[in-house]
Design a protein around this motif. Sequence first.
Motif, PDB file in Angstrom:
ATOM      1  N   ASN A  81      42.225 -21.119  96.074  1.00 48.80           N
ATOM      2  CA  ASN A  81      42.783 -20.586  94.839  1.00 48.80           C
ATOM      3  C   ASN A  81      42.783 -21.661  93.752  1.00 48.80           C
ATOM      4  O   ASN A  81      43.643 -22.544  93.743  1.00 48.80           O
ATOM      5  N   LYS A 109      43.865 -21.720  90.843  1.00 49.17           N
ATOM      6  CA  LYS A 109      45.109 -21.801  90.077  1.00 49.17           C
ATOM      7  C   LYS A 109      46.119 -22.749  90.729  1.00 49.17           C
ATOM      8  O   LYS A 109      47.031 -23.234  90.060  1.00 49.17           O
ATOM      9  N   GLU A 110      45.979 -22.974  92.029  1.00 47.72           N
ATOM     10  CA  GLU A 110      46.886 -23.877  92.726  1.00 47.72           C
ATOM     11  C   GLU A 110      46.446 -25.335  92.626  1.00 47.72           C
ATOM     12  O   GLU A 110      47.185 -26.239  93.010  1.00 47.72           O
ATOM     13  N   SER A 145      53.736 -21.639  95.975  1.00 47.23           N
ATOM     14  CA  SER A 145      52.811 -21.796  94.861  1.00 47.23           C
ATOM     15  C   SER A 145      53.172 -23.033  94.051  1.00 47.23           C
ATOM     16  O   SER A 145      54.294 -23.144  93.540  1.00 47.23           O
ATOM     17  N   LEU A 146      52.232 -23.953  93.928  1.00 51.64           N
ATOM     18  CA  LEU A 146      52.434 -25.102  93.063  1.00 51.64           C
ATOM     19  C   LEU A 146      52.391 -24.689  91.597  1.00 51.64           C
ATOM     20  O   LEU A 146      53.100 -25.251  90.761  1.00 51.64           O
ATOM     21  N   ALA A 147      51.559 -23.704  91.282  1.00 52.79           N
ATOM     22  CA  ALA A 147      51.455 -23.246  89.901  1.00 52.79           C
ATOM     23  C   ALA A 147      52.772 -22.642  89.424  1.00 52.79           C
ATOM     24  O   ALA A 147      53.171 -22.844  88.272  1.00 52.79           O
ATOM     25  N   THR A 185      44.998 -23.428 100.684  1.00 53.78           N
ATOM     26  CA  THR A 185      45.378 -22.638  99.515  1.00 53.78           C
ATOM     27  C   THR A 185      44.814 -23.245  98.239  1.00 53.78           C
ATOM     28  O   THR A 185      44.347 -22.536  97.343  1.00 53.78           O
ATOM     29  N   ILE A 186      44.851 -24.574  98.145  1.00 55.01           N
ATOM     30  CA  ILE A 186      44.301 -25.259  96.969  1.00 55.01           C
ATOM     31  C   ILE A 186      42.786 -25.066  96.908  1.00 55.01           C
ATOM     32  O   ILE A 186      42.206 -24.881  95.836  1.00 55.01           O
ATOM     33  N   VAL A 202      52.228 -26.548  99.688  1.00 57.68           N
ATOM     34  CA  VAL A 202      51.272 -25.488 100.005  1.00 57.68           C
ATOM     35  C   VAL A 202      50.274 -26.024 101.018  1.00 57.68           C
ATOM     36  O   VAL A 202      50.130 -27.239 101.197  1.00 57.68           O
TER      37      VAL A 202
END
Length: 406
Positions: free
Chosen positions: A245, A247-248, A84-86, A241-242, A237
């Motif tokens: 999501n 949030k990412e 997760s980048l977040a 995923t980005i 990631v």
Amino acid sequence: MSETTGIDIPGTRRLARSLMRFATGAALLTLASCVPSDGPLTRRVVEAGAADGAYRIPQTRTIFDVVTIDQRVANGVTTHGTPSLARTFGFGSAGGAPVIGVGDRLEVTIFEAGPDGLFSTTDRKSTTIPVVVQPDGHGQIPYVGAVRFAGMTLATARTTIVDALKSKAVEPDAIVTLAGNESRNVAVQGEVNKAGMIPLGLNAEHLSEILARAGGATKAPYDTYVTLKRGGRQGTVLLQTIVDNPKEDVFVRPADQIYVTHDPQTFSALGQTERVGKVPFNTSSLSLIEAAALAGGGNLTTADPKGYFIFRYENESVYRHVVGDKRFRDLLAKGMTSDGQGRYPIIYRLDLGDPQSFIVAQSFPVRNRDVIYLSRHPATDFSRFVSIITGTLAPVTSATRTVQTF
């Protein structure tokens, strides 16, 4: 005893039969140790892991734990193991107005009300001055001197210049614009169509926007990884995923480094699966039950349903959650070491003889480069042994009969 040869025929036959029985026994022992094998049995993996609490390979002294997959383990691996980048950087925010930095090129336009001022003439009421912010953060403005622009917003720079000129110019005013943005760049490299330095605009931008300005990724998002480096931190990631999501899709910052790499996700299927070898995901995420299906399921005649294993190097946070802090410390004390990337070896076990496993396996994620191994059933070794004996004892039996007729 024969009168002509002096040889005790019955004694010789007994000796020959004894030698044949010895040879046969030795052959059986040799064959038993040479039964073909294609990996450890379920018992070997499980018992070795339970012997001293960690499975040890003597040759390399690799130590790892063996963990049975249940719903708690599956949830923990999913929650803590998903990159997760977040979590690494925080989602961030649009923040305030951008500030001027070293290397930026400014255009400072100064206006005066009078026709014969410092910056005005009878023909025009303003003068535009190009300024490059020097390494010390300063730039030169006539009749003002050195102004420390670095760290200022454009509005603050304007106010500073106007205030400095009020006692020197006739009703001065100024406009400060950013002509060249050298301090607010982001480096984008790798599998994109236009790699290079991407200047940030005055508005905060998301990671996906920067990738779009770099021409976008050249490969499918489910096989493309995005790595963000910021200061001493780094996170990776899948591009998918980005996309999936929001949030990412974090905000980028000046001096961020972005690397885009194409690395198709695969797992290796070994043992008694119908399909042996490297198997591509062809999707962004894959559950264990889906991976088992891609591998063709197990061989009905040779597979041990109690011995479905996943070999993996796991992140420390996941490892600690799965086995507990005390257990993790014990493993480290026994000599467990990481792979240099902060990941530690572990084996997850799934017992397909338990109906609950088919539910749990739907929520257990398979990771890129996992090794999925389905053990053979113990009865398989005995069957192989018998088949070898059947083919090997024929010449031995024939030789025995020859001796008996001697």
